[in-house]
Write an enzyme that holds these catalytic residues in place. Structure first.
Site, PDB file in Angstrom:
ATOM      1  CG  ASP A 114      -2.902  -0.628  -2.575  1.00  0.00           C
ATOM      2  OD1 ASP A 114      -2.887   0.545  -2.137  1.00  0.00           O
ATOM      3  OD2 ASP A 114      -3.511  -1.553  -2.007  1.00  0.00           O
TER       4      ASP A 114
ATOM      5  CG  ASP B  72      -6.196   0.583  -1.102  1.00  0.00           C
ATOM      6  OD1 ASP B  72      -5.385   1.519  -0.993  1.00  0.00           O
ATOM      7  OD2 ASP B  72      -6.227  -0.384  -0.309  1.00  0.00           O
TER       8      ASP B  72
ATOM      9  CB  SER C 251      -0.964  -0.036   1.193  1.00  0.00           C
ATOM     10  OG  SER C 251      -1.913   0.981   1.131  1.00  0.00           O
TER      11      SER C 251
ATOM     12  CG  ASP D  63      -2.692   3.951  -1.564  1.00  0.00           C
ATOM     13  OD1 ASP D  63      -3.375   3.798  -2.595  1.00  0.00           O
ATOM     14  OD2 ASP D  63      -2.796   3.207  -0.570  1.00  0.00           O
TER      15      ASP D  63
END
Length: 447
Positions: free
Chosen positions: A244, A246, A101, A242
């Site tokens: 990833d 999400d 992340s 960010d």
């Protein structure tokens, strides 16, 4: 019972230290076995972000899954929500995202999704952990039953089309100059392309991943670069994802950061007016600002609070029937469209409101004045500082001082050895003092 591998968001840690090729292979074997039901060929999709270590983990997972007879569909660099969506749309038994992340490149992680696209329950994760520490030889498939691996080439277009379909066909971003910061992460191709297809003038930063620069001075946890670019280019809005993708945050045309609480306020009011809220309220965590709660009350909307973590927000949404929820950090979940946080879809929903209202982002996205909020972390080397009687007394005293004026939230981190102490109140000096007293007590207990 404490878990050996899984934390609050999958398995996460330093690559090639906690997250080794051996661990990844055993995750693949154990998860593959845990989700084998029926006589059909079992399949898993695997996506990843742009960390150097993601290659190692990807191929180790492939070895693990295929060794227990599961076919693997490789997506390459793709956002976490795309993996969740493709798990469902490709009728797979399991989805895997390789990412840590917003963490630096040295870390990595493995997130798992069930066939419904939702993150796994604690019970399923515990079953996988038990299988990971079992007899590896007993897990292996017979030679003719080994799985196959195949790379899927059109997943970027599939995800872009899915994200665009969350908007009405009459919505366009024409006339908007948008700076998109992809954090040198998983969305570095799909996010700029999707915005361009919707008519925006797109300026890109954080789109040159080299394996080592994910989240480095860019992205939703480092919005300064985006704010500078927005002012330099005189853009209408900035969007920061960010690693990833999400989560996301907004930067307005003046270069001011708009967090997830303000975004939820914007969406809640707009969806209420359009009759799109499944229930009169939204779900957020204990970390969301008291100002959001008061603002929603003024709209006749409830704020359901959960423990920190988007999985807990999603669980409450499913349990109570809400279709909007999220976190102050920028994880926003729209259950009408997705089973997890989706930074690109969240950005689309905000930009649609901006276009509908026809006012600058600084006006549209400032719905309330946040209460003064203080968050401090206290690192500890072991034990349970919160069980110390002196810490308990400090917490009780600080809570009593804030009674009627604000609130205090103390929790251990799920990803690192720190105690997080958050306080908020209408009086900054009062909350500073309350948080300071608790942090001092925790530090003494942890010494």
């Amino acid at each position: 019972m404490a878990r050996k591998y899984f934390g609050t968001d999958g398995i996460r840690g330093k690559a090639n230290s906690k997250i080794t090729a051996d661990v990844a292979m055993r995750v693949g074997q154990a998860a593959g076995l845990a989700f084998q039901r029926g006589e059909h060929r079992h399949r898993v999709v695997i996506g990843k972000d742009t960390r150097l270590s993601s290659y190692m983990i990807e191929y180790a997972l492939v070895a693990g899954f295929t060794s227990v007879g599961v076919d693997v569909l490789l997506l390459g660099p793709m956002p976490t929500p795309a993996v969740a969506m493709l798990t469902r749309s490709m009728r797979c038994d399991l989805g895997v995202m390789i990412s840590a992340s917003h963490n630096p490149y040295e870390d990595n992680g493995i997130k798992l999704f069930g066939p419904d696209g939702y993150k796994l329950s604690d019970e399923v994760e515990a079953r996988i952990e038990a299988l990971m520490d079992g007899d590896a030889a007993a897990m292996l498939a017979r030679s003719p039953d080994l799985g196959r691996a195949k790379r899927i080439d059109d997943v970027q277009a599939r995800y872009i089309e899915y994200a665009k379909r969350t908007l009405s066909r009459d919505v366009t971003f024409e006339g908007l100059r948008v700076v998109i910061d992809c954090a040198n992460g998983a969305a570095y191709k799909v996010a700029p392309e999707a915005l361009w297809e919707l008519g925006a003038e797109v300026i890109k930063i954080g789109v040159e991943p080299n394996g080592l620069n994910i989240n480095q001075d860019v992205g939703s946890t480092a919005p300064e670069a985006l704010a500078r670019k927005v002012r330099e280019m005189r853009a209408d809005v900035g969007i920061a994802l960010d690693g990833d993708a999400d989560r996301m945050i907004i930067v307005d045309e003046k270069g001011h950061v708009v967090d997830g609480d303000q975004v939820m306020a914007v969406i809640a009011e707009s969806w209420r007016d359009d009759g799109r809220l499944a229930k009169p309220g939204i779900v957020a965590t204990v970390m969301s600002n008291l100002g959001l709660e008061r603002y929603l009350e003024g709209l006749g909307l409830a704020l359901e609070r959960t423990a920190v973590g988007d999985r807990y927000v999603i669980e409450r949404m499913r349990e109570k029937g809400y279709n909007v929820g999220g976190e102050q950090s920028g994880h926003i979940i729209f259950s009408d469209y997705s089973t997890t946080g989706d930074g690109l879809v969240s950005a689309f929903q905000v930009l649609a409101v901006v276009q509908k209202i026809g006012r600058p982002v600084s006006e549209v996205c400032h719905r309330f004045d946040p209460y003064p909020q203080v968050l401090r972390n206290v690192r500890f080397n072991g034990g349970k500082p919160l069980d110390n009687p002196l810490v308990a007394k400090a917490i009780a005293d600080a809570t009593a001082r804030l009674e009627g004026h604000g609130r205090l939230v103390i929790r251990p981190s799920g990803t690192e050895p720190v105690i997080r102490v958050m306080g908020e109140a209408d009086d900054k000096a009062l909350v500073d003092a309350a948080v300071g007293e608790v942090c001092d007590a925790v530090a003494r207990a942890a010494a």
